[in-house]
Design a protein around this motif. Sequence first.
Motif, mmCIF file in Angstrom:
data_model
loop_
_atom_site.group_PDB
_atom_site.id
_atom_site.type_symbol
_atom_site.label_atom_id
_atom_site.label_comp_id
_atom_site.label_asym_id
_atom_site.label_seq_id
_atom_site.Cartn_x
_atom_site.Cartn_y
_atom_site.Cartn_z
ATOM 1 N N TYR A 67 2.099 -37.399 -70.111
ATOM 2 C CA TYR A 67 1.574 -38.682 -69.642
ATOM 3 C C TYR A 67 2.723 -39.595 -69.265
ATOM 4 O O TYR A 67 3.643 -39.816 -70.050
ATOM 5 C CB TYR A 67 0.713 -39.330 -70.728
ATOM 6 N N GLU A 68 2.680 -40.112 -68.063
ATOM 7 C CA GLU A 68 3.673 -41.069 -67.591
ATOM 8 C C GLU A 68 3.006 -42.440 -67.507
ATOM 9 O O GLU A 68 2.186 -42.684 -66.614
ATOM 10 C CB GLU A 68 4.217 -40.650 -66.221
ATOM 11 N N ALA A 69 3.338 -43.331 -68.442
ATOM 12 C CA ALA A 69 2.676 -44.630 -68.524
ATOM 13 C C ALA A 69 3.026 -45.534 -67.345
ATOM 14 O O ALA A 69 2.190 -46.320 -66.900
ATOM 15 C CB ALA A 69 3.048 -45.320 -69.836
ATOM 16 N N SER A 70 4.254 -45.420 -66.817
ATOM 17 C CA SER A 70 4.659 -46.325 -65.737
ATOM 18 C C SER A 70 3.852 -46.104 -64.460
ATOM 19 O O SER A 70 3.589 -47.041 -63.717
ATOM 20 C CB SER A 70 6.149 -46.168 -65.439
ATOM 21 N N THR A 71 3.447 -44.867 -64.204
ATOM 22 C CA THR A 71 2.644 -44.574 -63.008
ATOM 23 C C THR A 71 1.185 -44.304 -63.344
ATOM 24 O O THR A 71 0.377 -44.138 -62.436
ATOM 25 C CB THR A 71 3.216 -43.353 -62.261
ATOM 26 N N ASN A 72 0.861 -44.247 -64.642
ATOM 27 C CA ASN A 72 -0.491 -43.948 -65.120
ATOM 28 C C ASN A 72 -0.975 -42.615 -64.539
ATOM 29 O O ASN A 72 -2.036 -42.536 -63.920
ATOM 30 C CB ASN A 72 -1.461 -45.082 -64.796
ATOM 31 N N ASN A 76 2.640 -32.515 -64.350
ATOM 32 C CA ASN A 76 2.959 -31.116 -64.598
ATOM 33 C C ASN A 76 4.354 -30.910 -64.014
ATOM 34 O O ASN A 76 4.519 -30.794 -62.794
ATOM 35 C CB ASN A 76 1.940 -30.196 -63.930
ATOM 36 N N ASP A 77 5.376 -30.898 -64.878
ATOM 37 C CA ASP A 77 6.754 -30.771 -64.422
ATOM 38 C C ASP A 77 7.031 -29.412 -63.810
ATOM 39 O O ASP A 77 7.845 -29.291 -62.896
ATOM 40 C CB ASP A 77 7.718 -31.038 -65.584
ATOM 41 N N GLU A 78 6.368 -28.378 -64.307
ATOM 42 C CA GLU A 78 6.592 -27.025 -63.813
ATOM 43 C C GLU A 78 6.199 -26.881 -62.341
ATOM 44 O O GLU A 78 6.938 -26.314 -61.547
ATOM 45 C CB GLU A 78 5.792 -26.034 -64.660
ATOM 46 N N LEU A 79 5.044 -27.424 -61.973
ATOM 47 C CA LEU A 79 4.573 -27.330 -60.592
ATOM 48 C C LEU A 79 4.996 -28.529 -59.753
ATOM 49 O O LEU A 79 4.883 -28.500 -58.526
ATOM 50 C CB LEU A 79 3.046 -27.201 -60.550
ATOM 51 N N GLY A 80 5.430 -29.593 -60.401
ATOM 52 C CA GLY A 80 5.847 -30.785 -59.677
ATOM 53 C C GLY A 80 4.693 -31.554 -59.073
ATOM 54 O O GLY A 80 4.784 -32.036 -57.950
ATOM 55 N N ILE A 81 3.604 -31.700 -59.845
ATOM 56 C CA ILE A 81 2.452 -32.455 -59.365
ATOM 57 C C ILE A 81 2.032 -33.480 -60.404
ATOM 58 O O ILE A 81 2.328 -33.328 -61.596
ATOM 59 C CB ILE A 81 1.260 -31.548 -58.998
ATOM 60 N N ALA A 82 1.366 -34.531 -59.940
ATOM 61 C CA ALA A 82 0.909 -35.613 -60.815
ATOM 62 C C ALA A 82 -0.553 -35.894 -60.525
ATOM 63 O O ALA A 82 -0.949 -36.083 -59.380
ATOM 64 C CB ALA A 82 1.738 -36.860 -60.587
ATOM 65 N N PRO A 94 -7.180 -30.683 -58.136
ATOM 66 C CA PRO A 94 -5.868 -30.403 -57.542
ATOM 67 C C PRO A 94 -5.633 -31.092 -56.194
ATOM 68 O O PRO A 94 -4.515 -31.492 -55.889
ATOM 69 C CB PRO A 94 -5.856 -28.880 -57.402
ATOM 70 N N GLN A 95 -6.675 -31.256 -55.403
ATOM 71 C CA GLN A 95 -6.512 -31.907 -54.103
ATOM 72 C C GLN A 95 -6.182 -33.391 -54.250
ATOM 73 O O GLN A 95 -5.626 -34.002 -53.340
ATOM 74 C CB GLN A 95 -7.788 -31.757 -53.254
ATOM 75 N N ALA A 96 -6.513 -33.991 -55.392
ATOM 76 C CA ALA A 96 -6.230 -35.408 -55.624
ATOM 77 C C ALA A 96 -4.829 -35.622 -56.178
ATOM 78 O O ALA A 96 -4.344 -36.751 -56.215
ATOM 79 C CB ALA A 96 -7.259 -35.997 -56.582
ATOM 80 N N ALA A 97 -4.163 -34.556 -56.599
ATOM 81 C CA ALA A 97 -2.832 -34.671 -57.184
ATOM 82 C C ALA A 97 -1.796 -34.915 -56.092
ATOM 83 O O ALA A 97 -1.957 -34.496 -54.948
ATOM 84 C CB ALA A 97 -2.489 -33.402 -57.959
ATOM 85 N N ARG A 98 -0.729 -35.606 -56.476
ATOM 86 C CA ARG A 98 0.381 -35.803 -55.537
ATOM 87 C C ARG A 98 1.571 -34.983 -56.004
ATOM 88 O O ARG A 98 1.701 -34.674 -57.193
ATOM 89 C CB ARG A 98 0.736 -37.280 -55.419
ATOM 90 N N THR A 99 2.433 -34.625 -55.084
ATOM 91 C CA THR A 99 3.612 -33.857 -55.453
ATOM 92 C C THR A 99 4.702 -34.807 -55.928
ATOM 93 O O THR A 99 4.866 -35.899 -55.389
ATOM 94 C CB THR A 99 4.127 -33.014 -54.272
ATOM 95 N N THR A 100 5.438 -34.393 -56.935
ATOM 96 C CA THR A 100 6.512 -35.228 -57.471
ATOM 97 C C THR A 100 7.882 -34.699 -57.083
ATOM 98 O O THR A 100 8.850 -35.435 -57.146
ATOM 99 C CB THR A 100 6.425 -35.305 -59.006
ATOM 100 N N ARG A 101 7.972 -33.473 -56.681
ATOM 101 C CA ARG A 101 9.279 -32.898 -56.326
ATOM 102 C C ARG A 101 9.864 -33.548 -55.086
ATOM 103 O O ARG A 101 11.057 -33.729 -54.982
ATOM 104 C CB ARG A 101 9.153 -31.386 -56.148
ATOM 105 N N GLN A 102 9.034 -33.911 -54.121
ATOM 106 C CA GLN A 102 9.534 -34.587 -52.932
ATOM 107 C C GLN A 102 10.117 -35.939 -53.316
ATOM 108 O O GLN A 102 11.123 -36.369 -52.779
ATOM 109 C CB GLN A 102 8.420 -34.770 -51.906
#
Length: 112
Positions: A67-72, A76-82, A94-102
């Motif tokens: 859980y990341e409180a700053s972004t609510n 998932n660090d392994e896949l790089g999605i939030a 999954p379609q609502a998730a955003r990528t975090t690696r970019q």
Amino acid sequence: MLSATCHVLAQVLRKPRAPSRVAWRCLPVPGARSCAGQSEKAGEPRTFHPALLRVLVCPLSKKPLRYEASTNELINDELGIAYPIIDGIPNMIPQAARTTRQDKKQEEAEQH
């Protein structure tokens, strides 16, 4: 025979019934907390309860989430999605998730 069945059914449906046990637990009681255990003050957003992290996993990898409180968001660090949390409810589609690696690549590029 059909009309007799319809008559009995109509009588049963007209009788007032007591709420079920589940309904009793969720009926609003003055001064009591809601079913979710949070206050329902006007304008107060619902927050995510971190205890849910014990049972929630990523629907794609089946791995635990962070859980990341700053972004609510649930990350998932392994896949790089939030996964976003809206009104205290995680949107685990999954379609609502955003990528975090970019985002990480952009931050690294801006720092150099």
